[in-house]
Design a protein around this motif. Structure first.
Motif, PDB file in Angstrom:
ATOM      1  N   LEU A 147       0.828  -1.211   0.000  1.00 22.70           N
ATOM      2  CA  LEU A 147       0.000   0.000   0.000  1.00 22.70           C
ATOM      3  C   LEU A 147       0.861   1.259   0.000  1.00 22.70           C
ATOM      4  O   LEU A 147       0.523   2.251  -0.660  1.00 22.70           O
ATOM      5  CB  LEU A 147      -0.945  -0.008   1.193  1.00 22.70           C
ATOM      6  N   GLY A 148       1.974   1.239   0.714  1.00 28.70           N
ATOM      7  CA  GLY A 148       2.876   2.385   0.717  1.00 28.70           C
ATOM      8  C   GLY A 148       3.507   2.621  -0.643  1.00 28.70           C
ATOM      9  O   GLY A 148       3.660   3.763  -1.082  1.00 28.70           O
TER      10      GLY A 148
ATOM     11  N   GLY B 251       0.481   8.326  -6.074  1.00 29.52           N
ATOM     12  CA  GLY B 251       0.158   9.634  -5.511  1.00 29.52           C
ATOM     13  C   GLY B 251       1.252  10.662  -5.719  1.00 29.52           C
ATOM     14  O   GLY B 251       1.107  11.809  -5.320  1.00 29.52           O
TER      15      GLY B 251
ATOM     16  N   THR C  43     -12.899   3.771  -6.869  1.00 29.03           N
ATOM     17  CA  THR C  43     -12.048   4.844  -6.345  1.00 29.03           C
ATOM     18  C   THR C  43     -12.083   6.108  -7.191  1.00 29.03           C
ATOM     19  O   THR C  43     -11.502   7.127  -6.794  1.00 29.03           O
ATOM     20  CB  THR C  43     -10.589   4.370  -6.232  1.00 29.03           C
TER      21      THR C  43
ATOM     22  N   ASP D 187      -4.490  11.650  -5.101  1.00 27.00           N
ATOM     23  CA  ASP D 187      -3.701  11.833  -3.888  1.00 27.00           C
ATOM     24  C   ASP D 187      -3.249  10.476  -3.360  1.00 27.00           C
ATOM     25  O   ASP D 187      -3.639   9.429  -3.870  1.00 27.00           O
ATOM     26  CB  ASP D 187      -4.493  12.608  -2.840  1.00 27.00           C
ATOM     27  N   ALA D 188      -2.403  10.493  -2.342  1.00 25.73           N
ATOM     28  CA  ALA D 188      -1.818   9.256  -1.823  1.00 25.73           C
ATOM     29  C   ALA D 188      -2.872   8.338  -1.218  1.00 25.73           C
ATOM     30  O   ALA D 188      -2.787   7.115  -1.363  1.00 25.73           O
ATOM     31  CB  ALA D 188      -0.742   9.585  -0.795  1.00 25.73           C
ATOM     32  N   LEU D 189      -3.873   8.883  -0.560  1.00 28.23           N
ATOM     33  CA  LEU D 189      -4.905   8.052   0.053  1.00 28.23           C
ATOM     34  C   LEU D 189      -5.725   7.330  -1.015  1.00 28.23           C
ATOM     35  O   LEU D 189      -6.002   6.128  -0.888  1.00 28.23           O
ATOM     36  CB  LEU D 189      -5.814   8.897   0.945  1.00 28.23           C
TER      37      LEU D 189
ATOM     38  N   HIS E  59      -7.021   2.425  -3.849  1.00 29.93           N
ATOM     39  CA  HIS E  59      -7.063   1.795  -5.164  1.00 29.93           C
ATOM     40  C   HIS E  59      -6.286   0.478  -5.146  1.00 29.93           C
ATOM     41  O   HIS E  59      -6.757  -0.554  -5.628  1.00 29.93           O
ATOM     42  CB  HIS E  59      -6.484   2.767  -6.197  1.00 29.93           C
TER      43      HIS E  59
ATOM     44  N   THR F  19       3.184   3.712 -10.916  1.00 29.21           N
ATOM     45  CA  THR F  19       4.155   2.832 -10.284  1.00 29.21           C
ATOM     46  C   THR F  19       5.299   2.595 -11.273  1.00 29.21           C
ATOM     47  O   THR F  19       5.217   2.985 -12.440  1.00 29.21           O
ATOM     48  CB  THR F  19       3.509   1.494  -9.904  1.00 29.21           C
TER      49      THR F  19
ATOM     50  N   ALA G 195      -4.721   6.541  -3.953  1.00 30.03           N
ATOM     51  CA  ALA G 195      -3.838   5.537  -4.558  1.00 30.03           C
ATOM     52  C   ALA G 195      -3.729   4.302  -3.668  1.00 30.03           C
ATOM     53  O   ALA G 195      -3.754   3.173  -4.163  1.00 30.03           O
ATOM     54  CB  ALA G 195      -2.459   6.136  -4.792  1.00 30.03           C
ATOM     55  N   ALA G 196      -3.642   4.489  -2.356  1.00 25.05           N
ATOM     56  CA  ALA G 196      -3.549   3.354  -1.435  1.00 25.05           C
ATOM     57  C   ALA G 196      -4.850   2.565  -1.409  1.00 25.05           C
ATOM     58  O   ALA G 196      -4.834   1.324  -1.412  1.00 25.05           O
ATOM     59  CB  ALA G 196      -3.188   3.841  -0.038  1.00 25.05           C
TER      60      ALA G 196
ATOM     61  N   ALA H 141       0.842   4.234  -2.741  1.00 22.07           N
ATOM     62  CA  ALA H 141       0.562   5.599  -2.293  1.00 22.07           C
ATOM     63  C   ALA H 141       1.673   6.560  -2.710  1.00 22.07           C
ATOM     64  O   ALA H 141       1.401   7.676  -3.163  1.00 22.07           O
ATOM     65  CB  ALA H 141       0.388   5.621  -0.775  1.00 22.07           C
TER      66      ALA H 141
END
Length: 157
Positions: A75-76, A83, A150, A108-110, A115, A89, A112-113, A79
């Motif tokens: 997840l990181g 994000g 998402t 945003d990062a949230l 997703h 990626t 993306a995580a 993100a």
């Protein structure tokens, strides 16, 4: 009884969305996923090795973190990369893909995580994975099920 502060903006019609190039995205996403699996394996191995070494020092306490570390790395990774500035990626960059919001903005990062979390849940369950892929096959914009949930779109970079 109705409060005017609760008004929502009008719903935007599908025709008012920006034109996003989604030609050939489904096949490229497969190759991007293979590249990301390799990157995640390397990152996960490094984290597991560090936790194993730290587990010796802490008498095995950090070994309890190894299962959660796998999820946190995946997840990181999503993100930070999706994000981030390039909106993709490392596997997506190799395949020439990028992630946008449905309105054409940067995720945003949230988002993306979440997703990535929806993707991994769907991929871990065969029936949900087939449903996820079927959404992309029948839709004209080639958005998979977790993309729709998402509000993100994978487009050509």
């Amino acid at each position: 009884m109705s409060n005017p502060s609760y008004r929502q903006p009008p719903i935007v019609a599908l025709e008012d969305r920006p034109l996003q190039d989604t030609r050939g995205v489904l096949g490229s996403r497969l190759f991007a996923w293979i590249g990301d699996v390799i990157v995640l394996f390397i990152l996960g191995s490094i984290v597991w090795f560090l936790l194993a070494i730290l587990g010796i020092v802490t008498f095995g306490l950090t070994w309890l973190l190894m299962g959660g570390a796998t999820v946190a790395v995946a997840l990181g990774y999503a993100a930070i990369t999706i994000g981030g500035r390039k909106q993709a990626t490392l596997g997506m960059r190799m395949a020439g893909l990028r992630v946008e919001t449905a309105s054409g903005g940067r995720p945003d990062a949230l988002a993306a995580a979440v997703h990535a979390l929806f993707f991994y849940v769907a991929a871990g369950t065969v029936a949900l994975w087939f449903l996820d892929i079927a959404c992309g096959l029948v839709r004209g914009d080639r958005r998979l099920g977790h993309d729709i949930l998402t509000g993100l779109v994978v487009v050509r970079a």
